[in-house]
Design an enzyme around this catalytic site. Structure first.
Site, short mmCIF file in Angstrom:
data_model
loop_
_atom_site.label_atom_id
_atom_site.label_comp_id
_atom_site.label_asym_id
_atom_site.label_seq_id
_atom_site.Cartn_x
_atom_site.Cartn_y
_atom_site.Cartn_z
N LEU A 66 70.37 65.39 41.02
CA LEU A 66 71.29 64.80 40.05
C LEU A 66 70.61 63.61 39.39
CD1 LEU A 66 74.63 64.77 42.10
CD2 LEU A 66 73.85 66.49 40.46
N GLU A 67 70.35 63.72 38.12
CA GLU A 67 69.80 62.60 37.34
C GLU A 67 70.94 62.08 36.50
OE1 GLU A 67 69.04 60.43 34.55
OE2 GLU A 67 68.09 62.14 33.56
N LEU A 68 71.51 60.94 36.93
CA LEU A 68 72.73 60.44 36.32
C LEU A 68 72.43 59.22 35.46
CD1 LEU A 68 74.97 61.04 39.47
CD2 LEU A 68 74.49 62.60 37.56
#
Length: 471
Positions: A216-218
Site C-alpha cells: 500500500l503506497e498511500l
C-alpha cells in the site's frame, strides 16, 4: 474513445485465465528479459502519444513534466531491472550454523503467480508500469486496473500493453470504484495499491478475506524542515520543484514547511521569486499543470476559503483571473502562513499547489509538531550541518527521506519506496519490489551424513551430544 469498461463479475474468470496460463508456463528468465525489453521499446516509441493522453486528461500538463515523471522514471526502472534481473533471481545462500553442519540452505526467489495493480491518476503511467514491470521481472502475470479519472491515459496503457503482452500474461481492466473494489477482493497472490489512506483502508478490508498480501503506497502530510543554517534561495528552489511539479498533485510533495520564525517571510519572498522565474506572470503557464478534475479543484478552493474565513494569511504567488482559473481548473502557487492545526489543509493531505509555511521557535519544536501527526510518506530536511539532520532522522519515522532536496528518493531505483503506518505498508522499486512480488522460498539441503540422525530416543545414549548442542 470506445467504452472499454470491464464488469466486476468478469474478474473471477479473468484472474483464473491469468493463473492457469501462469501455472502452465511460468515465465523463464529469458522470457522476462524479453518482455521487459519489448515493453521498454514500445513505451519509448510512444512517449509523445503518452504525453498527449496525459495532457488531455489533466486539461493541460506540460509534456516535459510527463516525460520526466512518467517516461524517464519507468524507463529507468526497467533498465535497473534488466541490469540486475539475474542477480535478483539468483538463489541466496544462507548459513545454517555449526549445529546443522554440513547441511546447506538457501533462499530461492520464486514467482507468486498473479499480481494485481490498482494505479492512481496523478502519475498514471509511472505508478502503473513500475509495479507492472517489477511483477513481470519477478516472473508473474499481472492484472492492472488504471484510474478512471485519466481515461485517455488508461486507454493508452491498455493499447500499449496489448501490443507487448498476450492477454493471458497481462490483462488491463477499466472501470470505476466498484471495479477497483472487485480487484481488491479478487483471489490474487499480491496486490499493489497506490492512493489515499482512506481508500487504502477499504482495499485492505476487501483483501482480508483472501489474505492477499499488500503493498500500500498511500499518502499523508509530508513535512519539510528548513534549518536555520540553510540558504533560503536554495531551499526555496528545491521546495518549489517538489511542491509545484504537477501542480502539487504528488503523493510525496512537501505538504507543509517548518522554518525558523525569523526567516519565515524571507522564505516566502524567495518562493515568490521562484514562481516568477519558472512561470512568469501566468499569462501563458504552459509549464504549469492544471488540477485533474472539478471535484479536486473545488476541494482545494474550499481549503483556501476556509483559511480566509478564519483570517489566516493566504498569499497567491501569481495573479490569475478567477474566470480563467475556474474555466481551466488553474490554481496559482499559493502560500498559507501559520494555519491553525484544525484547518482542513492541516488535517488532510493537500495534493495541490498550496503550501503552508509554519514558523517554529527551534528545531525541537518542529520535530515535536511532526511527531503529533501520522507518520508521513516522505520527510525533507534542509541543513548543511550533520547534527540537525541526524537529530531529525533520529526522532522522526517516515516512509522515505531526501536531505537537502525533494522528491528524488523516489527516483533512486535501489531505494525501496513505501510508507509506514497510515502512509502505507510494504515497498517496491528495485530489489524491494522484486522480493515483494516473489516468494523467498527457504530451502534446506540435508547432507548424506547428519547429526540429526542421532537426535532420537533413547536420549540417554546421546547425553553428551545434547550437552554440546545446548551449551
Amino acid at each position: 474513445m470506445t467504452d472499454a469498461t470491464t464488469p466486476p463479475d468478469a474478474l473471477p474468470a479473468l484472474v483464473a485465465t491469468l493463473r492457469q496460463a501462469w501455472q502452465a508456463n511460468r515465465p523463464s528468465l529469458d522470457q522476462r528479459r524479453t518482455d521487459l525489453l519489448t515493453l521498454r521499446t514500445a513505451l519509448k516509441a510512444r512517449l509523445p502519444e503518452m504525453a498527449e493522453a496525459i495532457a488531455a486528461d489533466f486539461g493541460h500538463r506540460s509534456h516535459h513534466e510527463s516525460l520526466i515523471a512518467d517516461g524517464m522514471t519507468v524507463l529507468g526502472e526497467i533498465d535497473h531491472l534488466l541490469q540486475l534481473l539475474r542477480s535478483y533471481a539468483k538463489p541466496r545462500r544462507v548459513g545454517v550454523g555449526w549445529r546443522f553442519w554440513p547441511a546447506k540452505a538457501q533462499l530461492r526467489p520464486v514467482p507468486l503467480g498473479v499480481i494485481g495493480v490498482i494505479s492512481p491518476w496523478n502519475y498514471p503511467v509511472n505508478l502503473a508500469l513500475i509495479p507492472l514491470a517489477t511483477a513481470i521481472a519477478a516472473g508473474n502475470h499481472v492484472l492492472l486496473k488504471p484510474s478512471e479519472h485519466t481515461p485517455r491515459t488508461s486507454a493508452f496503457l491498455q493499447s500499449l500493453l496489448a501490443d507487448v503482452f498476450p492477454p493471458e500474461r497481462v490483462a488491463v481492466v477499466q472501470g470505476d470504484a466498484a471495479l477497483a473494489a472487485a480487484v481488491a477482493g479478487a483471489t490474487l497472490d499480491h496486490l499493489v495499491f497506490t492512493g489515499s489512506t482512506a481508500v487504502g483502508r477499504k482495499v485492505m478490508a476487501a483483501a482480508a478475506p483472501n489474505l492477499t498480501p499488500l503493498t500500500l503506497e498511500l499518502g499523508g502530510k509530508s513535512p519539510a524542515i528548513v534549518c536555520s543554517d540553510y540558504p533560503l534561495d536554495k531551499a526555496a528552489s528545491r521546495l518549489a520543484t517538489g511542491k509545484w511539479f504537477n501542480a502539487g498533485q504528488t503523493c510525496i510533495a512537501p505538504d507543509y514547511v517548518l522554518i525558523d520564525s525569523r526567516r519565515q517571510r524571507q522564505l516566502v519572498q524567495q518562493l515568490q521569486t521562484q514562481v516568477q522565474a519558472r512561470y512568469g506572470d501566468f499569462r501563458d503557464p504552459s509549464d504549469y499543470t492544471r488540477i485533474i478534475n472539478e471535484g479536486q479543484y473545488q476541494r482545494l478552493q474550499g481549503y483556501l476559503a476556509q483559511a480566509r474565513e478564519r483570517g489566516v494569511p493566504v498569499l497567491e504567488l501569481a495573479h490569475i483571473d478567477r474566470d480563467r482559473a475556474d474555466r481551466e481548473r488553474l490554481i496559482a502557487p499559493t502560500v498559507v502562513l501559520d494555519p491553525p492545526a484544525d484547518l482542513d489543509l492541516m488535517r488532510e493531505e493537500i495534493f495541490g499547489p498550496i503550501l503552508p509555511v509554519c514558523a517554529y521557535p527551534d528545531l525541537e519544536a518542529a520535530i515535536s509538531d511532526i511527531q503529533t501527526r501520522d507518520r508521513p510518506l516522505a520527510l525533507y530536511v534542509f541543513s548543511e550541518r550533520r547534527e540537525p539532520v541526524e537529530q531529525v532522522l533520529g526522532q522522526v519515522v517516515a516512509g522515505g527521506v531526501t536531505v537537502n532536496d525533494t522528491l528524488l528518493h523516489f527516483a533512486i531505483n535501489g531505494l525501496p519506496f513505501g510508507g509506514v503506518g497510515p502512509s502505507g505498508m510494504g515497498a517496491y522499486h528495485g530489489r524491494a519490489g522484486f522480493d515483494a512480488m516473489s516468494k523467498l522460498l527457504p530451502i534446506l539441503y540435508q547432507s548424506r551424513w547428519a547429526a540429526s540422525d542421532r537426535l532420537k530416543p533413547p536420549y540417554s545414549k546421546i547425553a553428551g551430544l545434547l550437552k554440546l548442542l545446548v551449551r
